[in-house]
Design a protein around this motif. Sequence first.
Motif, PDB file in Angstrom:
ATOM      1  N   GLU A 121       0.802  -1.237   0.000  1.00 52.29           N
ATOM      2  CA  GLU A 121       0.000   0.000   0.000  1.00 52.29           C
ATOM      3  C   GLU A 121       0.825   1.272   0.000  1.00 52.29           C
ATOM      4  N   THR A 122       2.088   1.192   0.438  1.00 53.65           N
ATOM      5  CA  THR A 122       2.822   2.422   0.703  1.00 53.65           C
ATOM      6  C   THR A 122       4.155   2.463  -0.039  1.00 53.65           C
ATOM      7  N   ALA A 123       4.775   3.654  -0.098  1.00 50.37           N
ATOM      8  CA  ALA A 123       6.016   3.820  -0.855  1.00 50.37           C
ATOM      9  C   ALA A 123       7.193   3.090  -0.196  1.00 50.37           C
ATOM     10  N   GLU A 124       7.362   3.257   1.099  1.00 53.55           N
ATOM     11  CA  GLU A 124       8.484   2.673   1.846  1.00 53.55           C
ATOM     12  C   GLU A 124       7.955   2.103   3.146  1.00 53.55           C
ATOM     13  N   LEU A 125       8.485   0.965   3.564  1.00 58.04           N
ATOM     14  CA  LEU A 125       8.015   0.382   4.829  1.00 58.04           C
ATOM     15  C   LEU A 125       9.183   0.196   5.789  1.00 58.04           C
ATOM     16  N   ILE A 126       8.956   0.599   7.041  1.00 50.03           N
ATOM     17  CA  ILE A 126       9.924   0.333   8.116  1.00 50.03           C
ATOM     18  C   ILE A 126       9.211  -0.527   9.146  1.00 50.03           C
ATOM     19  N   VAL A 127       9.835  -1.625   9.546  1.00 52.54           N
ATOM     20  CA  VAL A 127       9.261  -2.474  10.591  1.00 52.54           C
ATOM     21  C   VAL A 127      10.135  -2.353  11.831  1.00 52.54           C
ATOM     22  N   THR A 128       9.509  -2.049  12.958  1.00 52.43           N
ATOM     23  CA  THR A 128      10.242  -1.955  14.213  1.00 52.43           C
ATOM     24  C   THR A 128       9.456  -2.692  15.299  1.00 52.43           C
ATOM     25  N   GLY A 129       9.835  -2.520  16.554  1.00 56.61           N
ATOM     26  CA  GLY A 129       9.095  -3.150  17.645  1.00 56.61           C
ATOM     27  C   GLY A 129       9.657  -4.505  18.028  1.00 56.61           C
ATOM     28  N   CYS A 130       8.950  -5.169  18.951  1.00 55.01           N
ATOM     29  CA  CYS A 130       9.487  -6.388  19.568  1.00 55.01           C
ATOM     30  C   CYS A 130       9.719  -7.508  18.561  1.00 55.01           C
ATOM     31  N   MET A 131       8.784  -7.693  17.626  1.00 52.70           N
ATOM     32  CA  MET A 131       8.973  -8.788  16.674  1.00 52.70           C
ATOM     33  C   MET A 131      10.137  -8.472  15.727  1.00 52.70           C
ATOM     34  N   ALA A 132      10.280  -7.194  15.363  1.00 49.55           N
ATOM     35  CA  ALA A 132      11.396  -6.811  14.486  1.00 49.55           C
ATOM     36  C   ALA A 132      12.725  -7.102  15.180  1.00 49.55           C
ATOM     37  N   LEU A 133      12.795  -6.849  16.483  1.00 50.62           N
ATOM     38  CA  LEU A 133      14.053  -7.046  17.203  1.00 50.62           C
ATOM     39  C   LEU A 133      14.326  -8.527  17.453  1.00 50.62           C
ATOM     40  N   ALA A 134      13.271  -9.267  17.813  1.00 50.81           N
ATOM     41  CA  ALA A 134      13.484 -10.667  18.183  1.00 50.81           C
ATOM     42  C   ALA A 134      13.469 -11.604  16.979  1.00 50.81           C
ATOM     43  N   GLN A 135      12.650 -11.287  15.992  1.00 52.23           N
ATOM     44  CA  GLN A 135      12.497 -12.209  14.845  1.00 52.23           C
ATOM     45  C   GLN A 135      12.487 -11.454  13.524  1.00 52.23           C
ATOM     46  N   GLY A 136      13.402 -10.500  13.403  1.00 48.27           N
ATOM     47  CA  GLY A 136      13.448  -9.674  12.194  1.00 48.27           C
ATOM     48  C   GLY A 136      13.575 -10.493  10.927  1.00 48.27           C
ATOM     49  N   GLU A 137      14.275 -11.638  11.024  1.00 44.05           N
ATOM     50  CA  GLU A 137      14.482 -12.491   9.848  1.00 44.05           C
ATOM     51  C   GLU A 137      13.162 -12.974   9.258  1.00 44.05           C
ATOM     52  N   GLU A 138      12.154 -13.149  10.117  1.00 41.20           N
ATOM     53  CA  GLU A 138      10.885 -13.708   9.623  1.00 41.20           C
ATOM     54  C   GLU A 138      10.237 -12.789   8.586  1.00 41.20           C
ATOM     55  N   PHE A 139      10.425 -11.470   8.772  1.00 40.96           N
ATOM     56  CA  PHE A 139       9.871 -10.539   7.770  1.00 40.96           C
ATOM     57  C   PHE A 139      10.578 -10.746   6.438  1.00 40.96           C
ATOM     58  N   ARG A 140      11.904 -10.923   6.515  1.00 40.92           N
ATOM     59  CA  ARG A 140      12.657 -11.113   5.264  1.00 40.92           C
ATOM     60  C   ARG A 140      12.263 -12.438   4.618  1.00 40.92           C
ATOM     61  N   GLU A 141      12.143 -13.488   5.468  1.00 37.87           N
ATOM     62  CA  GLU A 141      11.782 -14.803   4.914  1.00 37.87           C
ATOM     63  C   GLU A 141      10.395 -14.792   4.292  1.00 37.87           C
ATOM     64  N   ALA A 142       9.513 -13.923   4.809  1.00 38.68           N
ATOM     65  CA  ALA A 142       8.158 -13.832   4.246  1.00 38.68           C
ATOM     66  C   ALA A 142       8.143 -12.951   2.998  1.00 38.68           C
ATOM     67  N   GLY A 143       9.336 -12.482   2.582  1.00 40.04           N
ATOM     68  CA  GLY A 143       9.433 -11.689   1.349  1.00 40.04           C
ATOM     69  C   GLY A 143       9.038 -10.241   1.518  1.00 40.04           C
ATOM     70  N   VAL A 144       8.974  -9.768   2.768  1.00 34.77           N
ATOM     71  CA  VAL A 144       8.585  -8.368   3.002  1.00 34.77           C
ATOM     72  C   VAL A 144       9.795  -7.474   2.732  1.00 34.77           C
ATOM     73  N   ASP A 145       9.619  -6.523   1.809  1.00 31.52           N
ATOM     74  CA  ASP A 145      10.714  -5.596   1.469  1.00 31.52           C
ATOM     75  C   ASP A 145      10.608  -4.384   2.405  1.00 31.52           C
ATOM     76  N   ALA A 146      11.291  -4.487   3.539  1.00 27.71           N
ATOM     77  CA  ALA A 146      11.194  -3.412   4.541  1.00 27.71           C
ATOM     78  C   ALA A 146      12.539  -3.227   5.216  1.00 27.71           C
ATOM     79  N   GLN A 147      12.764  -2.044   5.778  1.00 27.54           N
ATOM     80  CA  GLN A 147      13.906  -1.850   6.664  1.00 27.54           C
ATOM     81  C   GLN A 147      13.459  -2.315   8.049  1.00 27.54           C
ATOM     82  N   VAL A 148      14.215  -3.216   8.649  1.00 25.98           N
ATOM     83  CA  VAL A 148      13.864  -3.752   9.965  1.00 25.98           C
ATOM     84  C   VAL A 148      14.800  -3.098  10.973  1.00 25.98           C
ATOM     85  N   LEU A 149      14.247  -2.280  11.871  1.00 25.32           N
ATOM     86  CA  LEU A 149      15.090  -1.406  12.689  1.00 25.32           C
ATOM     87  C   LEU A 149      14.684  -1.375  14.151  1.00 25.32           C
ATOM     88  N   HIS A 150      15.644  -1.018  14.997  1.00 26.39           N
ATOM     89  CA  HIS A 150      15.360  -0.700  16.399  1.00 26.39           C
ATOM     90  C   HIS A 150      14.557   0.597  16.442  1.00 26.39           C
TER      91      HIS A 150
END
Length: 416
Positions: free
Chosen positions: A67-96
């Motif tokens: 839906e959006t131009a750029e996505l940033i994922v943060t929060g507890c899941m990003a910190l503990a399981q950031g890889e899961e977003f990448r494995e699910a093919g989500v094109d996002a910056q995963v950050l603290h």
Amino acid sequence: MARYHIETYGCTANRGESRQIERALRDGGHAPAAGPEDADVAILNSCTVVEKTERNMLRRAQELEAETAELIVTGCMALAQGEEFREAGVDAQVLHWDEVPAAAMNGECPTPTPDAEPILDGVIGILPIARGCMSDCSYCITKQATGKIDSPPIEENVEKARALVHAGAKEIRITGQDTGVYGWEQGERVLHELLDRVCDIEGEFRVRLGMANPKGVHGIREELATVFAENERLYNFIHAPVQSGSNDVLGDMRRQHQVREFVEVVETFDDALDEWTLSTDFIVGFPTETDADHEQSMALLREVRPEKINVTRFSKRPGTDAADMKGLGGTVKKERSKAMSELKMDVVGEAYESMVGTERRVLVVEEGTGDSVKCRDDAYRQVIVQNASEHGVEPGNFLDVEITGHQTVYAFGRPV
Ligand code: SF4
């Protein structure tokens, strides 16, 4: 000015982090969008309390990415399981959480509060010393709103700082789009004099210097390093965004500095101070950045080893000259951003690892998550003290701690 959309899931602590991100973005001159489809950047502040929540987070990240131009994922899941977003093919910056505002600002300088008046936020006093900058970066949309530097006199800023200290500020944050060029339009660069005068104010407090571009700092690097060495109240910290290790790319970005000038600033501070923190920013995937340019940025990062690094994947801002350049493919930007983020983790992790076992004096600056507080040491490194109520510590306290461990971007301290 960019428009952002932020979604928060989970507990009140996570909501507190979102409030801080929003505050930083608003202070940076950015505004909320009506929804993700209208936003330049969407931020998903995730939660990972149960498996069902994880599935919901992954699904929501996929929806937001579409839906959006750029996505940033943060929060507890990003910190503990950031890889899961990448494995699910989500094109996002995963950050603290702490890294989100800089990434969302896309390499642009923060804009002080619109009326450039000081703000007291808990024990943190925010003092905008000037508006505007001396540059015309080709990717920057902020510049169009703020114009050339306008620096009020030193005395005026010192009075504002004094008022903040009297009102209870323990940390004075000196901000501006480019603090290094304070006074430039009047033919005199006097940031070091201002810092000296603020440090002379009576009271117990610390001073943090905000963003200063390498060009402005380079011209007064000796004077600045001397002021830092002579004033214990100044955190030994500078934030000088280099943005690229390639002079060609810096030229296309219309940055005013060359790589050598940035390195000379670092060398000057290395000579003057035993322990200090270099914070810098890199924009990855600028339209004209070649593989060789990217390698030069990686090499610079390895050479100067900043303790704080903001990596921003380039995205176009409408109305800027860089928006008209033929861009790089998403995969290239993603790969370069991943490579630099991995290197950043190594470099920053090493800095925090070196703190373990040392004792240091810190200032408690704000509440953390749960029963913790966030503190800053002399070099402005973040130290978390847990079980704060048990130790009787609260924002505004100075205390001595032993560093017992670390995460990548902060250390843990135990009061001694
Ligand atoms: S220095 Fe560059 S990025 Fe910062 S506000 Fe000025 S033009 Fe924009």
